[in-house]
Design an enzyme around this catalytic site. Structure first.
Site, PDB file in Angstrom:
ATOM      1  N   CYS A  34      -2.143  -0.722   7.208  1.00  0.00           N
ATOM      2  CA  CYS A  34      -1.254   0.347   7.841  1.00  0.00           C
ATOM      3  C   CYS A  34      -1.746   0.504   8.717  1.00  0.00           C
ATOM      4  CB  CYS A  34      -1.940   0.758   6.460  1.00  0.00           C
ATOM      5  SG  CYS A  34      -1.298  -0.259   4.815  1.00  0.00           S
ATOM      6  N   GLU A  58       0.563   3.678   1.487  1.00  0.00           N
ATOM      7  CA  GLU A  58       1.280   4.182   3.311  1.00  0.00           C
ATOM      8  C   GLU A  58       2.675   3.869   3.974  1.00  0.00           C
ATOM      9  OE1 GLU A  58      -2.735   2.950   3.943  1.00  0.00           O
ATOM     10  OE2 GLU A  58      -1.619   3.812   2.371  1.00  0.00           O
ATOM     11  N   HIS A 112       0.490  -1.023   0.226  1.00  0.00           N
ATOM     12  CA  HIS A 112      -0.366   0.220   0.081  1.00  0.00           C
ATOM     13  C   HIS A 112       1.150   1.173   0.285  1.00  0.00           C
ATOM     14  CE1 HIS A 112      -3.556  -2.210   1.502  1.00  0.00           C
ATOM     15  NE2 HIS A 112      -3.489  -2.330   0.876  1.00  0.00           N
ATOM     16  N   CYS A 153      -6.073   0.878   5.818  1.00  0.00           N
ATOM     17  CA  CYS A 153      -6.775   0.099   6.358  1.00  0.00           C
ATOM     18  C   CYS A 153      -6.147  -0.801   7.749  1.00  0.00           C
ATOM     19  CB  CYS A 153      -6.312  -1.258   5.149  1.00  0.00           C
ATOM     20  SG  CYS A 153      -4.499  -1.613   5.268  1.00  0.00           S
TER      21      CYS A 153
END
Length: 143
Positions: A101, A72, A70, A98
């Site tokens: 993360c 981040e 992802h 999410c």
């Protein structure tokens, strides 16, 4: 910094994160992230496959492959391999994090998350809220 000036900066950083997300080769979602500390961009990231893997994020059925990173996570990992630190930083991200993360964000020392749209599962936001992280949704990015 005044609230009005802060909002102006927040929107500008989110616009940059949106542009960064367009670099992603993922078809389902293109997500961009920036990490800002002391009014300086210290990292950036977008969702995609790990280095050395084919740049296809989705399988034949159109589902995202499990190993896609992802935005981040990519931004945080970039800081980890530099001399910078995320302690006290703000994460700007086009989509709310999410739950996986969210753990990384908290553990990295990020204290503020500014995002442009909510992810279908809000358990990541709930976790960050519980961790005392300042969350801000800014949907309208134009001045």
């Amino acid at each position: 910094m005044s609230k009005q000036k802060q909002l102006k900066y927040d929107k500008a950083y989110l616009r940059i994160a949106t542009e960064w997300g367009k670099l992603s080769s993922c078809k389902r979602k293109q997500v961009g992230a920036l990490i800002v500390k002391d009014r300086m961009i210290i990292s950036d990231g977008y969702n995609g496959t790990p280095s050395g893997f084919e740049n296809y994020c989705e399988d034949d059925e159109g589902y995202t492959k499990w190993y896609v990173l992802h935005a981040e996570a990519n931004a945080i990992l970039k800081v980890a391999s530099s001399t910078q630190s995320c302690k006290g930083a703000t994460l700007y991200i086009t989509m709310s994090p999410c739950k996986e993360c969210s753990k990384l964000i908290h553990q990295a020392g990020i204290i503020r998350v500014v995002y442009n749209q909510g992810y279908k599962d809000d358990s990541g936001l709930k976790f960050l809220e519980k961790a005392g992280i300042d969350l801000q949704l800014i949907e309208q990015l134009e001045e």
